[in-house]
Design an enzyme around this catalytic site. Sequence first.
Site, short mmCIF file in Angstrom:
data_model
loop_
_atom_site.label_atom_id
_atom_site.label_comp_id
_atom_site.label_asym_id
_atom_site.label_seq_id
_atom_site.Cartn_x
_atom_site.Cartn_y
_atom_site.Cartn_z
N GLU A 322 0.70 -1.13 -0.08
CA GLU A 322 -0.07 0.09 0.20
C GLU A 322 0.81 1.31 0.13
O GLU A 322 0.48 2.18 0.70
CB GLU A 322 -1.07 -0.10 1.13
C1 ACM Z 1 -2.30 -5.26 4.01
O1 ACM Z 1 -3.18 -5.76 4.47
N1 ACM Z 1 -1.96 -4.12 3.44
C2 ACM Z 1 -1.08 -6.05 3.76
#
Ligand code: ACM
Length: 702
Positions: A322
């Site tokens: 992310e």
């Molecule tokens: C995640 O759930 N961002 C690894």
Amino acid sequence: MRFSILAAVLFLSLQQTPAIANNPSPTLDLMPVPARIEIGSGVFVVDEGFTVSIAGEGASPRLHRGIHRMLRRLSDRSTIFFANEVFLDIGDRDAAAMTVTAARIGELKVGEDESYRLQITNSGITLEAATDIGALRGLQTLLQLLRLDERGVTLPVITVDDEPRFPWRGLMIDSSRHFMPVDMIKRNLDGMAAVKLNVLHWHLVDDQGFRVESLALPKLHELASDGNYYTQIQIREIQDYAADRGIRVVPEFDLPGHGTAWLTAYPELASAPGPYEIERSWGIFDPTINPIIEETYTFLDTFFAEMAELFDDEFMHIGGDENNGKHWLANAEIVAFMEENGYNEPLELQRYFNERVLEIFSKYGKRMVGWDEIFVDGLTKSIVIQSWRGRESLFEAAKLGYPGILSNGYYIDLIQPTDFHYLNDPLPEDSDLTPEEAARVLGGEATMWAEYVSPETVDSRIWPRTAAIAERFWSPGSVRDLEDMYRRLDRISLMLEEVGLQHERNRATMLRRLCQCRDIAGLEVLLGAIEPVKVYNRGRLRKHTQFSPLTRMVDAAWPDAVPARQFRWTVERMLDNGFEDQADIEAAMTALQTWEDNHAQIESLLRSSPGLTEIAPLSENLRDVATIGLAALGHARSGGTMGSAAFEASLATLERTAESHGQTELAILAPVKQLVCTVAGPAGESAAGCQPEEDAPASGEH
Ligand code: ACM
């Protein structure tokens, strides 16, 4: 699907204890189900003369301690006063009730031999394993086999030949968003050992806190943890505790996104001007490490040199998930660097960053794990890809030669039912992988993200559902019977309490705190019929931060509420067999009647307790839905049909009561609707409100 266990009596208590004598199931109460079992006849009687003899090159101090713990639990559960009070090796193998043999000391590494053979006859017990770790697994099986019934304290005559299906069977615990004390980690390691999990993936760094003491770079824990971090002594203690149970500890330091805590301490490493502060809310944030300055790599070299020394495992995890790239694209120097190097998007720059970090890992003898965003072909094949966004990336990586583990489908923070996780297989039978590629699927991990859990509630989100996930990772893929899984899960949940987990017991404490009263029976009835909202809806319905209370009804509520599930099964069975079984009808009536009556009993409590008023509409709705269910069952019983006005009114009520309150929702709507739609005759078959709904897919934000 047909289910055959359920009785009204089970509904009345939240902690069911079905009789286990003469258990007819070939899986006994074992979870995970072993690879091979042969059940004989008769029993071995455990009495005060019970003794153990240990032998083999693998008769390690670790195995001695494991046997000591096994005997402690055996004595605690059975209340036997063992004559041989010092729980140690008695030496004389012929005289011993149980002999344990481990051929060598196992190593804490991926793929170590964890197999064991446990043989129980009516005169003795032998446990043999290639390694002491395998013997530890066998001791857990023994404890699960113990029966207390009219025959006394016994073990069934049986031969168990067991080994895991996957070598990497993990639980991820997020200690960043809410700090989890050492005690929480230890009791969960005991829970993991009880169900043969072997990796604690420890998410130690995220936007909301830096939880490791760094002696080399002390600003990290001093400025970015509110004082809530693990000292290096505590980290060693936890690793020792895990190693004693044959569990590896893989630390995660999330980089280069999820970077707020790093940058709170060292803003000079940021991609955008600071200052930075510990993030208090949940979501995906912009702060990102600057990948184009050498200071970043000097800093990471210092940090990882220290962590490589502190953590014993061969693997460290760099996160990598992310990274939204916003701060990179807003920085002219970074954009120029990308252009110079021909990187068209942030992910390509992240690949450069990963390669630089990989060099540091290699220098310190560590292998890298990362979330699936780090995966691009061309990296060294020694990295492990952890797939959270889908199984596709795991398979794609396996085809290209990379080992991987699956977490997609095992997000236990999302409050989905146990069977959803249980049926999710890292390597389904119909996968198109060759045997060589399939061998690269190392296993999986359940992930306990900590936005909405405190040390008080976290066990109830992990357990008992993670025991079923552990079975998916250990047992043959063919073990998939949901009814049998739920039956065993109910038993295993009690054994998990025995090792100190608080998933069941904290509920009562939480209810007492909410109502400031002792009589919580009505609140428990309500809890049996409601569940927290699922996937990412809790945060969407109400903004939470690190400081928000996690003491509300939604926190006391269970994922996969047992009475609601049992009601659902009864309804399915009744619909399958055309309402033929009177016992089922009675059970469903009793459940609905209890729910219908409950609101009147707790109404004044709900109105007078500030923490409970938000849930009052849900309690009222439960009453209304139960009334509809009772009317529908009445029609079913008499063979009549619900009139169209009543049918329309019922559907309208079911629609109205689908609304959540206090981020909590009714868990019995679907089966009541099924009943209503069935007894409405042709009108029910064609009504739009009676068509099955499709679940929206979940997308992440951790
Ligand atoms: C995640 O759930 N961002 C690894």
